[in-house]
Design an enzyme around this catalytic site. Structure first.
Site, PDB file in Angstrom:
ATOM      1  CG  HIS A 115      -1.869  -1.087   1.121  1.00 59.54           C
ATOM      2  ND1 HIS A 115      -2.776  -1.470   2.442  1.00 59.54           N
ATOM      3  CD2 HIS A 115      -2.283  -2.188   0.458  1.00 59.54           C
ATOM      4  CE1 HIS A 115      -3.438  -2.429   1.901  1.00 59.54           C
ATOM      5  NE2 HIS A 115      -3.236  -2.944   0.944  1.00 59.54           N
ATOM      6  CG  HIS A 119      -7.697  -3.131  -1.746  1.00 55.61           C
ATOM      7  ND1 HIS A 119      -7.175  -2.168  -1.012  1.00 55.61           N
ATOM      8  CD2 HIS A 119      -6.741  -4.396  -1.580  1.00 55.61           C
ATOM      9  CE1 HIS A 119      -6.306  -2.594  -0.190  1.00 55.61           C
ATOM     10  NE2 HIS A 119      -5.820  -3.862  -0.549  1.00 55.61           N
ATOM     11  CG  ASP A 136      -3.353  -5.000  -3.018  1.00 60.23           C
ATOM     12  OD1 ASP A 136      -2.637  -4.207  -2.217  1.00 60.23           O
ATOM     13  OD2 ASP A 136      -3.879  -6.045  -2.374  1.00 60.23           O
ATOM     14  CG  HIS A 183       0.262  -9.678  -2.855  1.00 62.96           C
ATOM     15  ND1 HIS A 183       0.331  -8.407  -2.938  1.00 62.96           N
ATOM     16  CD2 HIS A 183      -0.647  -9.901  -1.838  1.00 62.96           C
ATOM     17  CE1 HIS A 183      -0.440  -7.785  -2.248  1.00 62.96           C
ATOM     18  NE2 HIS A 183      -0.971  -8.742  -1.679  1.00 62.96           N
TER      19      HIS A 183
END
Length: 267
Positions: A66, A221, A225, A248
């Protein structure tokens, strides 16, 4: 002049802080009194968040995505020293808005341009995730995530504009599903999280406090990311990146492959 964001980490509940201050040269990171160029840090864990460490493993910091999303979204690649205190970046507002505000307070400015450019159209598949790279003269990022829930929008797009990122993307909060939260609470985790900083998606109801929840917030969101993870390797690049089911682990693998295979190169 410095500006900082303080709070608790999402996963560890540890007290922590991120401090921004102006400095000459490329962006640098300070962890445990060790100052390093961002390129000297490596990703060592991508389990539900992104953790960085020095190449010798002496220092590390968790849940960095973030804070780096704020830098990537605002186009800041130099002129800032980022200091981390504690084992994990604070959750703050659950997105990147507080980090964007802190950067504005120290007068951090956008750099001349992105560090990377898409130089060859291509698609990279990493497990169930796909990343499509297309050449272009502007930054454009898109995510497509099927949550298998008619209440949630699948797609979020960002055209590289810093103000649009600050207003529309940065406030998008961390989210989770009801069964995941129950498991965390049963293990004594996440009870410290402020209700305003998370969205919990239940079978019958979507729970949120503070800002009004919109159907595309989870997708926004995910895009936040994605920008934060790409920033660690120099992105987001000039050109278009469309990510299907990004995560991720998959994002770092896709960016590393894109750099290695000459799909993305220094601008």
């Amino acid at each position: 002049m410095t500006s900082e964001v303080r709070g608790q980490g999402l996963h560890s509940a540890a007290r922590s802080a991120v401090r921004f201050e102006r400095h000459e040269g490329p962006l640098a990171v300070c962890i445990g009194n060790t100052v390093l160029p961002l390129g000297e840090l490596v990703v060592v864990d991508t389990t539900r968040s992104t953790t960085l460490a020095s190449r010798d493993g002496r220092v590390c910091i968790g849940t960095v995505e973030h804070a780096f999303a704020a830098l990537g979204g605002l186009g800041i690649y130099d002129g800032v020293l980022v200091t981390f205190e504690g084992p994990e970046v604070p959750l703050a507002d659950g997105g990147a808005a507080h980090f964007c505000d802190a950067l504005a307070c120290v007068g951090a400015r956008a750099s001349v341009g992105p560090l990377l450019r898409v130089v060859r159209d291509s698609k990279i598949v990493v497990g169930a995730s796909e990343y499509v790279f297309e050449r272009g003269q502007e930054v454009c990022v898109e995510v497509d995530v099927d949550f298998h829930d008619a209440r949630l929008s699948r797609v979020a797009r960002w055209n590289g504009d810093a103000n649009d990122f600050r207003v529309r993307m940065a406030p998008a909060r961390t989210f989770g599903f009801e069964h995941e939260v129950a498991d965390l609470l049963a293990r004594g985790l996440a009870s410290h999280v402020a209700r305003e900083s998370v969205v919990v998606i239940g079978k019958e109801c979507i729970f949120s406090a503070g800002p009004f929840f919109l159907p595309d917030e989870p997708a926004r969101h995910k895009l936040l990311d994605l920008v934060g993870d790409m920033y660690l390797l120099g992105g987001p690049p000039l050109g278009k990146v469309r990510a299907y089911r990004p995560g991720h682990t998959a994002t770092h693998a896709a960016m590393e492959r894109a750099l290695r295979d000459g799909i993305v190169a220094p601008a």
